[in-house]
Design a protein around this motif. Structure first.
Motif, PDB file in Angstrom:
ATOM      1  N   GLN A  55       0.831  -1.203   0.000  1.00 52.14           N
ATOM      2  CA  GLN A  55       0.000   0.000   0.000  1.00 52.14           C
ATOM      3  C   GLN A  55       0.869   1.259   0.000  1.00 52.14           C
ATOM      4  OE1 GLN A  55      -2.408  -0.521   3.487  1.00 52.14           O
ATOM      5  NE2 GLN A  55      -3.842  -1.955   2.507  1.00 52.14           N
ATOM      6  N   ILE A  56       1.941   1.236   0.793  1.00 48.70           N
ATOM      7  CA  ILE A  56       2.843   2.397   0.832  1.00 48.70           C
ATOM      8  C   ILE A  56       3.511   2.597  -0.523  1.00 48.70           C
ATOM      9  CG2 ILE A  56       5.050   3.226   1.776  1.00 48.70           C
ATOM     10  CD1 ILE A  56       4.163   2.280   4.483  1.00 48.70           C
ATOM     11  N   TYR A  57       4.005   1.513  -1.121  1.00 51.27           N
ATOM     12  CA  TYR A  57       4.640   1.629  -2.433  1.00 51.27           C
ATOM     13  C   TYR A  57       3.632   2.082  -3.486  1.00 51.27           C
ATOM     14  CZ  TYR A  57       9.265  -0.302  -1.400  1.00 51.27           C
ATOM     15  OH  TYR A  57      10.543  -0.483  -0.931  1.00 51.27           O
ATOM     16  N   SER A  58       2.419   1.615  -3.382  1.00 48.37           N
ATOM     17  CA  SER A  58       1.391   1.995  -4.359  1.00 48.37           C
ATOM     18  C   SER A  58       1.059   3.478  -4.257  1.00 48.37           C
ATOM     19  CB  SER A  58       0.127   1.151  -4.126  1.00 48.37           C
ATOM     20  OG  SER A  58      -0.858   1.449  -5.086  1.00 48.37           O
ATOM     21  N   ILE A  59       0.876   3.982  -3.023  1.00 51.70           N
ATOM     22  CA  ILE A  59       0.582   5.407  -2.827  1.00 51.70           C
ATOM     23  C   ILE A  59       1.792   6.253  -3.210  1.00 51.70           C
ATOM     24  CG2 ILE A  59       0.040   7.167  -1.091  1.00 51.70           C
ATOM     25  CD1 ILE A  59      -1.632   5.031   0.356  1.00 51.70           C
ATOM     26  N   ASN A  60       2.993   5.780  -2.874  1.00 56.07           N
ATOM     27  CA  ASN A  60       4.199   6.489  -3.303  1.00 56.07           C
ATOM     28  C   ASN A  60       4.253   6.603  -4.829  1.00 56.07           C
ATOM     29  OD1 ASN A  60       5.020   6.727  -0.666  1.00 56.07           O
ATOM     30  ND2 ASN A  60       6.709   5.271  -0.813  1.00 56.07           N
ATOM     31  N   SER A  61       3.893   5.521  -5.495  1.00 53.91           N
ATOM     32  CA  SER A  61       3.926   5.515  -6.958  1.00 53.91           C
ATOM     33  C   SER A  61       2.883   6.453  -7.543  1.00 53.91           C
ATOM     34  CB  SER A  61       3.711   4.090  -7.483  1.00 53.91           C
ATOM     35  OG  SER A  61       4.749   3.240  -7.057  1.00 53.91           O
ATOM     36  N   LEU A  62       1.712   6.511  -6.903  1.00 56.33           N
ATOM     37  CA  LEU A  62       0.664   7.415  -7.378  1.00 56.33           C
ATOM     38  C   LEU A  62       1.136   8.865  -7.282  1.00 56.33           C
ATOM     39  CD1 LEU A  62      -2.237   7.689  -8.407  1.00 56.33           C
ATOM     40  CD2 LEU A  62      -2.994   7.773  -6.020  1.00 56.33           C
ATOM     41  N   ALA A  63       1.759   9.216  -6.162  1.00 55.24           N
ATOM     42  CA  ALA A  63       2.299  10.570  -6.013  1.00 55.24           C
ATOM     43  C   ALA A  63       3.421  10.811  -7.014  1.00 55.24           C
ATOM     44  CB  ALA A  63       2.811  10.775  -4.586  1.00 55.24           C
ATOM     45  N   THR A  64       4.243   9.792  -7.229  1.00 52.97           N
ATOM     46  CA  THR A  64       5.380   9.928  -8.134  1.00 52.97           C
ATOM     47  C   THR A  64       4.946  10.207  -9.561  1.00 52.97           C
ATOM     48  OG1 THR A  64       6.791   8.520  -6.762  1.00 52.97           O
ATOM     49  CG2 THR A  64       7.405   8.744  -9.081  1.00 52.97           C
ATOM     50  N   LEU A  65       3.926   9.483 -10.030  1.00 56.34           N
ATOM     51  CA  LEU A  65       3.538   9.669 -11.425  1.00 56.34           C
ATOM     52  C   LEU A  65       2.942  11.063 -11.664  1.00 56.34           C
ATOM     53  CD1 LEU A  65       0.190   9.294 -12.124  1.00 56.34           C
ATOM     54  CD2 LEU A  65       0.722   7.008 -11.287  1.00 56.34           C
ATOM     55  N   ILE A  66       2.287  11.625 -10.640  1.00 54.25           N
ATOM     56  CA  ILE A  66       1.754  12.986 -10.778  1.00 54.25           C
ATOM     57  C   ILE A  66       2.892  14.009 -10.761  1.00 54.25           C
ATOM     58  CG2 ILE A  66       0.300  14.756  -9.706  1.00 54.25           C
ATOM     59  CD1 ILE A  66      -1.418  12.441  -8.572  1.00 54.25           C
ATOM     60  N   ILE A  67       3.770  13.888  -9.756  1.00 53.35           N
ATOM     61  CA  ILE A  67       4.872  14.836  -9.617  1.00 53.35           C
ATOM     62  C   ILE A  67       5.835  14.722 -10.798  1.00 53.35           C
ATOM     63  CG2 ILE A  67       6.860  15.480  -8.191  1.00 53.35           C
ATOM     64  CD1 ILE A  67       5.224  14.542  -5.755  1.00 53.35           C
ATOM     65  N   MET A  68       6.032  13.506 -11.282  1.00 52.08           N
ATOM     66  CA  MET A  68       6.963  13.290 -12.378  1.00 52.08           C
ATOM     67  C   MET A  68       6.511  13.996 -13.653  1.00 52.08           C
ATOM     68  SD  MET A  68       8.522   9.627 -13.501  1.00 52.08           S
ATOM     69  CE  MET A  68       8.849   9.143 -11.823  1.00 52.08           C
ATOM     70  N   PHE A  69       5.217  13.926 -13.934  1.00 50.65           N
ATOM     71  CA  PHE A  69       4.700  14.613 -15.121  1.00 50.65           C
ATOM     72  C   PHE A  69       4.875  16.127 -14.975  1.00 50.65           C
ATOM     73  CE2 PHE A  69       1.273  16.653 -17.562  1.00 50.65           C
ATOM     74  CZ  PHE A  69       1.596  16.175 -18.826  1.00 50.65           C
ATOM     75  N   VAL A  70       4.600  16.642 -13.773  1.00 53.88           N
ATOM     76  CA  VAL A  70       4.786  18.070 -13.520  1.00 53.88           C
ATOM     77  C   VAL A  70       6.258  18.455 -13.699  1.00 53.88           C
ATOM     78  CG1 VAL A  70       4.640  19.889 -11.769  1.00 53.88           C
ATOM     79  CG2 VAL A  70       2.795  18.198 -11.969  1.00 53.88           C
ATOM     80  N   TYR A  71       7.163  17.614 -13.179  1.00 53.22           N
ATOM     81  CA  TYR A  71       8.590  17.870 -13.341  1.00 53.22           C
ATOM     82  C   TYR A  71       8.980  17.929 -14.818  1.00 53.22           C
ATOM     83  CZ  TYR A  71      10.063  17.322  -8.421  1.00 53.22           C
ATOM     84  OH  TYR A  71      10.282  17.493  -7.075  1.00 53.22           O
ATOM     85  N   GLY A  72       8.473  16.975 -15.593  1.00 52.34           N
ATOM     86  CA  GLY A  72       8.813  16.939 -17.010  1.00 52.34           C
ATOM     87  C   GLY A  72       8.363  18.186 -17.740  1.00 52.34           C
ATOM     88  N   VAL A  73       7.133  18.612 -17.453  1.00 46.60           N
ATOM     89  CA  VAL A  73       6.591  19.814 -18.090  1.00 46.60           C
ATOM     90  C   VAL A  73       7.417  21.044 -17.712  1.00 46.60           C
ATOM     91  CG1 VAL A  73       4.605  21.377 -18.134  1.00 46.60           C
ATOM     92  CG2 VAL A  73       4.245  18.914 -18.304  1.00 46.60           C
ATOM     93  N   ILE A  74       7.720  21.183 -16.410  1.00 48.92           N
ATOM     94  CA  ILE A  74       8.473  22.353 -15.946  1.00 48.92           C
ATOM     95  C   ILE A  74       9.888  22.361 -16.517  1.00 48.92           C
ATOM     96  CG2 ILE A  74       9.448  23.510 -13.930  1.00 48.92           C
ATOM     97  CD1 ILE A  74       7.042  22.530 -12.329  1.00 48.92           C
ATOM     98  N   GLN A  75      10.573  21.177 -16.501  1.00 54.69           N
ATOM     99  CA  GLN A  75      11.954  21.143 -16.966  1.00 54.69           C
ATOM    100  C   GLN A  75      12.058  21.398 -18.457  1.00 54.69           C
ATOM    101  OE1 GLN A  75      14.646  20.981 -14.809  1.00 54.69           O
ATOM    102  NE2 GLN A  75      15.657  21.690 -16.671  1.00 54.69           N
ATOM    103  N   ASP A  76      11.093  20.940 -19.236  1.00 57.11           N
ATOM    104  CA  ASP A  76      11.112  21.246 -20.667  1.00 57.11           C
ATOM    105  C   ASP A  76      10.943  22.738 -20.898  1.00 57.11           C
ATOM    106  OD1 ASP A  76      11.688  18.856 -21.962  1.00 57.11           O
ATOM    107  OD2 ASP A  76       9.629  18.149 -21.878  1.00 57.11           O
ATOM    108  N   GLN A  77      10.233  23.419 -20.012  1.00 60.66           N
ATOM    109  CA  GLN A  77      10.111  24.871 -20.097  1.00 60.66           C
ATOM    110  C   GLN A  77      11.409  25.562 -19.670  1.00 60.66           C
ATOM    111  OE1 GLN A  77       7.565  27.158 -20.969  1.00 60.66           O
ATOM    112  NE2 GLN A  77       6.643  25.393 -21.978  1.00 60.66           N
ATOM    113  N   LEU A  78      12.084  24.985 -18.673  1.00 69.21           N
ATOM    114  CA  LEU A  78      13.315  25.593 -18.156  1.00 69.21           C
ATOM    115  C   LEU A  78      14.515  25.360 -19.069  1.00 69.21           C
ATOM    116  CD1 LEU A  78      13.035  24.659 -14.360  1.00 69.21           C
ATOM    117  CD2 LEU A  78      12.727  26.932 -15.374  1.00 69.21           C
ATOM    118  N   GLY A  79      14.457  24.314 -19.902  1.00 67.83           N
ATOM    119  CA  GLY A  79      15.599  24.005 -20.754  1.00 67.83           C
ATOM    120  C   GLY A  79      16.753  23.459 -19.936  1.00 67.83           C
ATOM    121  N   ILE A  80      17.874  24.196 -19.845  1.00 63.17           N
ATOM    122  CA  ILE A  80      19.030  23.715 -19.073  1.00 63.17           C
ATOM    123  C   ILE A  80      19.154  24.424 -17.729  1.00 63.17           C
ATOM    124  CG2 ILE A  80      20.303  23.120 -21.177  1.00 63.17           C
ATOM    125  CD1 ILE A  80      22.045  25.634 -20.647  1.00 63.17           C
TER     126      ILE A  80
END
Length: 438
Positions: A55-80
């Motif tokens: 359950q902990i790993y599952s909830i961690n993964s749920l948070a990760t997939l949301i945060i990860m997408f946000v990270y990807g969007v932000i970093q592509d905007q930031l470039g380097i």
């Protein structure tokens, strides 16, 4: 445009990127390699069941997939730019006090407090590490294309860092598991200093060039969200859900406790596992330099499929063997498997998709896909493990990966089915092209 590749040791961006990713994996690996044991161990840890851990790993993964997408969007905007990686470094530097004074007390409190602790931990650990890993890797890969060095060589320093801390993690775990989190904080502070103050002149020049340029080089938010509508991406997502997912479900949730049970005492098992894990990641670090050669020999697509085959065989053989020596040898296959997923995945995205979206695509197609699989599979496989034990569960996982391997053979795009990025040719294809010109 990336400049011509120069000697790695004379490339300041290679040195900075390598040391940054080295410190990150030290900060993460010291506690992550024994996170499952900490949750399950009734004496030194929290004494949870496999289902509760799932359950902990599952909830961690749920948070990760949301945060990860946000990270990807932000970093592509930031470039380097490094603003986001610096924020991740701050979280990594605080993991020790967070684990000792907030996370552990909330998990042991029970009831609503425990549930809130699980939720809070999923956000903090994901933002700092599980999603942070993909962010650091994506930024390093972008630097490698921009400043002319081999990504695999730089990423190998991450595995090297993980290997070093894994060698001591089992011993410090036997003293007090919370020591590992505090060592993680010290390494996180080192990471913060690297990304905050070490900015090579070539990166400063590129940042100034991007700031002065009126041409739009970063993708729009609409372009980044549009990746979710790509059928070719979803084909790969399904493959990753039922293959790379099991890096966490099997290797983190199940294998450490299983391996420790093969010894006379869990203390001996924990210490041996730490040493074995460290040696395995040392080999993984070396393989980061070998896999690019393998890709040139057999291609990107075939390298991904080979990674799935190694995973299927490794997990199945862990169920087939019963002694620590045989299982230890099989565990070392992991050092081949990880680079065969990580490096070809990045190359696959830059080969078949728009390179401006590389961070978003890597987050969604590789890392988020794996997190979705963990959300779906962690709890049922944890319950299966509680009900049937180690070996039947291992055989079940191996069978799932085998089905995914067969699926991938038919749907993953061949290297010559290029859409964007640079063409990729194997050594055999290059020789044939040269012969044709002659």
């Amino acid at each position: 445009m990336a400049r011509a590749t120069q000697s790695a040791w004379r490339n300041p961006s290679y040195l900075q990127s390598s040391f940054g990713i080295f410190m990150f994996f030290c900060s993460w690996g010291i506690w992550w390699s024994f996170f499952s044991r900490w949750l399950l161990d009734p004496e030194k840890g929290l004494g949870m069941t496999s289902a509760e851990q799932g359950q902990i790993y599952s909830i961690n993964s749920l948070a990760t997939l949301i945060i990860m997408f946000v990270y990807g969007v932000i970093q592509d905007q930031l470039g380097i730019k490094r603003k986001l990686v610096i924020a991740v470094s701050v979280i990594a530097a605080l993991v020790g006090p967070f684990a000792q004074f907030i996370y552990a007390p909330m998990l042991t409190a029970g009831g609503t407090t425990r549930f809130l602790g699980v939720l809070l931990g999923s956000v903090v650990l994901s933002a700092g590490f599980m999603s942070g890993c993909s962010l650091v890797e994506a930024l390093t890969e972008r630097y490698s294309r921009k400043f002319g060095f081999e990504y695999g060589q730089s990423r190998a320093w991450g595995s090297f860092g993980y290997a070093i801390v894994a060698l001591i993690a089992g011993h410090t775990f036997n003293i007090n598991p919370l020591i590992n989190f505090w060592i993680g904080s010290a390494c996180g502070l080192g990471m913060l200093l690297v990304y905050l103050f070490w900015v090579p002149a070539e990166q400063k020049a590129e940042l100034k060039k991007e700031a002065d340029s009126t041409e739009r080089t970063n993708p729009t938010l609409k372009e980044m969200v549009s990746v979710l509508g790509m059928p070719t991406l979803w084909v790969l997502i399904v493959f990753m859900i039922f293959t790379n997912t099991f890096y966490t479900v099997f290797d983190q949730q199940m294998f450490p406790t299983y391996y420790s049970s093969l010894f006379e005492t869990t203390e001996i098992g924990d210490a041996t596992y730490g040493t074995l894990n460290g040696f395995q990641v040392f080999l993984e670090s070396a393989m980061m330099g070998v896999v690019p050669i393998i890709m040139r020999k057999i291609g990107v697509r075939n390298s991904l499929l080979l990674g799935a085959f190694v995973m299927c065989a490794r997990i199945g053989l862990c169920g087939a063997f019963h002694d620590p020596i045989s299982v230890s040898i099989v565990k070392l296959f992991h050092s081949i498997e990880v680079p065969l997923f990580c490096l070809p995945a990045f190359r696959y995205f830059t080969l078949h998709f728009d390179t401006k979206l590389s961070a978003t695509l890597y987050m969604v197609g590789f890392q988020i896909a794996s997190q979705v699989g963990q959300v779906i599979l962690s709890v049922p496989l944890g319950a299966l493990h509680d009900a049937m034990g180690d070996r039947p569960t291992f055989f079940t996982i191996s069978a799932i990966v085998l089905v995914a391997l067969i699926y991938g053979f038919f749907v993953i795009k061949k290297d010559d089915q290029q859409v964007g990025g640079d063409p990729f040719y194997t050594d055999k294809q290059l020789k044939a092209m040269e012969a044709a010109k002659a």
